[in-house]
Design a protein around this motif. Structure first.
Motif, mmCIF file in Angstrom:
data_model
loop_
_atom_site.group_PDB
_atom_site.id
_atom_site.type_symbol
_atom_site.label_atom_id
_atom_site.label_comp_id
_atom_site.label_asym_id
_atom_site.label_seq_id
_atom_site.Cartn_x
_atom_site.Cartn_y
_atom_site.Cartn_z
ATOM 1 N N SER A 12 -39.758 14.454 -25.334
ATOM 2 C CA SER A 12 -39.252 15.774 -24.693
ATOM 3 C C SER A 12 -39.800 16.873 -25.448
ATOM 4 O O SER A 12 -39.909 17.979 -24.953
ATOM 5 C CB SER A 12 -37.812 15.831 -24.455
ATOM 6 O OG SER A 12 -37.076 15.854 -25.826
ATOM 7 N N LYS A 64 -38.060 25.922 -23.411
ATOM 8 C CA LYS A 64 -37.606 25.570 -22.020
ATOM 9 C C LYS A 64 -36.135 25.743 -21.642
ATOM 10 O O LYS A 64 -35.338 25.538 -22.782
ATOM 11 C CB LYS A 64 -37.970 24.330 -21.496
ATOM 12 C CG LYS A 64 -39.301 23.960 -21.501
ATOM 13 C CD LYS A 64 -39.543 22.567 -21.165
ATOM 14 C CE LYS A 64 -41.149 22.441 -21.208
ATOM 15 N NZ LYS A 64 -41.690 20.881 -20.959
ATOM 16 N N GLU A 95 -34.066 23.740 -20.652
ATOM 17 C CA GLU A 95 -33.386 22.565 -21.229
ATOM 18 C C GLU A 95 -33.260 22.186 -22.628
ATOM 19 O O GLU A 95 -32.879 21.168 -23.043
ATOM 20 C CB GLU A 95 -34.088 21.300 -20.330
ATOM 21 C CG GLU A 95 -35.646 21.329 -20.454
ATOM 22 C CD GLU A 95 -36.440 21.813 -19.300
ATOM 23 O OE1 GLU A 95 -35.798 23.156 -18.859
ATOM 24 O OE2 GLU A 95 -37.310 21.348 -18.959
ATOM 25 N N ASP A 96 -34.005 23.037 -23.541
ATOM 26 C CA ASP A 96 -33.953 22.911 -24.976
ATOM 27 C C ASP A 96 -32.568 23.471 -25.340
ATOM 28 O O ASP A 96 -32.249 23.326 -26.731
ATOM 29 C CB ASP A 96 -35.172 23.584 -25.344
ATOM 30 C CG ASP A 96 -36.408 22.883 -25.147
ATOM 31 O OD1 ASP A 96 -37.368 23.639 -25.042
ATOM 32 O OD2 ASP A 96 -36.258 21.739 -25.058
#
Length: 125
Positions: free
Chosen positions: A62, A86, A88-89
């Protein structure tokens, strides 16, 4: 060894942050170092690891190609350069030290005996 992580913060998507983890003690270079992260409601996950010499590095799929782990054994510090961030990080990021002596690399929590306190990274969309 005692670990102190820093460098987290709020950044827009596509931006960059550099995390640092300062270690106490004179045996820093004898440890495999790693970074993990834990997002809200999720389990802690492996992000990256670096061998004692700093020559070999390992990443989760990822973050591969976006994050870079490095270390300065003279300064007892490990870094995580995070680019192209991002949403999602977003997570609390932890540094950890491992006495791992295998031929691959430690990617599981139980393989790390020392942990820092965590630093929050928030990526806005």
């Amino acid at each position: 060894v005692q670990l102190q992580a820093s460098g987290g913060g709020l950044v827009q998507a596509g931006g960059s942050l550099r995390l640092s983890c300062a270690a106490s003690g004179r045996t820093f270079s004898s440890y495999f170092m790693g970074w993990f992260r834990q997002a809200p409601g999720k389990e802690r996950e492996f992000v990256a690891a670096i061998r004692r010499s700093g020559v070999f590095t390992y990443y989760s799929d990822s973050v591969k190609g976006r994050f870079t782990i490095s270390r300065d054994n003279a300064e007892n510090t490990v870094y995580l350069q995070m680019n192209s961030l991002k949403p999602e990080d977003t997570a609390v990021y932890y540094c950890a030290a491992s006495a791992y002596a295998g031929t691959t690399y430690p990617s599981q929590e139980y393989e790390y005996g020392y942990w820092g306190q965590g630093t929050q990274v928030t990526v806005s969309s």
